[in-house]
Design an enzyme around this catalytic site. Structure first.
Site, PDB file in Angstrom:
ATOM      1  N   CYS A   1      26.646   5.443  51.508  1.00  0.00           N
ATOM      2  CA  CYS A   1      27.883   4.026  50.942  1.00  0.00           C
ATOM      3  C   CYS A   1      27.980   4.962  49.824  1.00  0.00           C
ATOM      4  O   CYS A   1      27.328   4.746  48.848  1.00  0.00           O
ATOM      5  CB  CYS A   1      27.459   2.496  50.333  1.00  0.00           C
TER       6      CYS A   1
ATOM      7  N   CYS B   1      28.706   2.247  45.936  1.00  0.00           N
ATOM      8  CA  CYS B   1      27.489   1.590  45.520  1.00  0.00           C
ATOM      9  C   CYS B   1      26.410   1.744  45.934  1.00  0.00           C
ATOM     10  O   CYS B   1      25.604   2.371  46.456  1.00  0.00           O
ATOM     11  CB  CYS B   1      28.537  -0.135  45.080  1.00  0.00           C
ATOM     12  N   SER B   2      26.219   0.559  47.113  1.00  0.00           N
ATOM     13  CA  SER B   2      24.438   0.685  48.221  1.00  0.00           C
ATOM     14  C   SER B   2      24.791  -0.298  49.410  1.00  0.00           C
ATOM     15  O   SER B   2      23.834  -0.748  49.410  1.00  0.00           O
ATOM     16  CB  SER B   2      23.708  -0.186  46.598  1.00  0.00           C
ATOM     17  N   CYS B   3      26.015  -0.796  49.274  1.00  0.00           N
ATOM     18  CA  CYS B   3      26.243  -1.497  50.932  1.00  0.00           C
ATOM     19  C   CYS B   3      25.339  -0.759  52.267  1.00  0.00           C
ATOM     20  O   CYS B   3      25.734   0.429  51.995  1.00  0.00           O
ATOM     21  CB  CYS B   3      27.722  -0.790  51.144  1.00  0.00           C
TER      22      CYS B   3
END
Ligand SMILES: [Co+2]
Length: 192
Positions: A92, A95-97
């Site tokens: 991602c 961000c950190s999906c």
């Protein structure tokens, strides 16, 4: 970072926006009950059941939910299949999906800035650092997760696993092999 998170949690609690007890239940759920073993069950099923594999290709969200794995951060799942000519890697960049219902919470490196930028710029270099070496003619495809779509890599079934049942197969499926930064484990010697 920990201090900042705690300060934020305190402020949000004081303002009545969050309930710390509910937060603890959520975190505990994803840390101890939901994790990469869910994804491993999906992969093992796909390795043994052709109809299920085709369902995954067509509608991963429904096929995964049929095993009982659904919920937030997994509402729109796409399964990307490794083949001898294509290796898939998930990141991602923003961000950190991450697909929580099948993999649990993301590892720290997945959220780090270097992984997020380098996975796109030099995927082969990143893979080498994770110990993944691919044939020169294997194409690396990078998938950028978003708030809308979460990816799960379907790794190739390791050779020598013909006699293994679904439980034994699931034990070979590592978290990283479902992100694309790893490969499944080799079967135990006696199974070969
Ligand atoms: Co994200």
């Amino acid at each position: 970072m920990e201090l900042r998170v705690r300060a934020l949690e305190t402020v949000l609690t004081q303002k009545g926006y969050i309930d710390p007890e509910a937060l603890d239940v959520l975190i505990d759920t994803y840390q101890t009950r939901i994790g990469p073993r869910n994804g491993a069950r999906v992969v093992a099923r796909a390795w043994t059941d052709r109809t299920y594999r085709e369902w995954l290709r067509r509608d991963a969200t429904a096929a995964i939910a049929s095993l009982g794995y659904s919920g937030r951060q997994g509402e729109h799942m796409v399964v990307v299949e490794n083949t001898p000519t294509q290796h898939n890697l998930v990141v991602c960049t923003l961000c950190s999906c991450y697909p929580w219902p099948v993999l649990g919470l993301p590892p720290t490196w997945y959220k780090s800035a270097p992984y997020r930028s380098r996975a796109v710029r030099e995927p082969r270099g990143v893979l080498a650092e994770f110990g993944v070496r691919l044939a020169a003619d294997t194409e690396v495809r990078v998938w950028d997760s978003t708030a809308e779509v979460r990816y799960l890599v379907l790794p190739m079934r390791p050779p020598g696993t013909e006699g293994l049942d679904e439980d034994a197969l699931a034990a070979l499926v590592t978290r990283d092999s479902m992100i694309g930064t790893g490969l499944p484990l080799a079967p135990p010697a006696r199974a070969r």
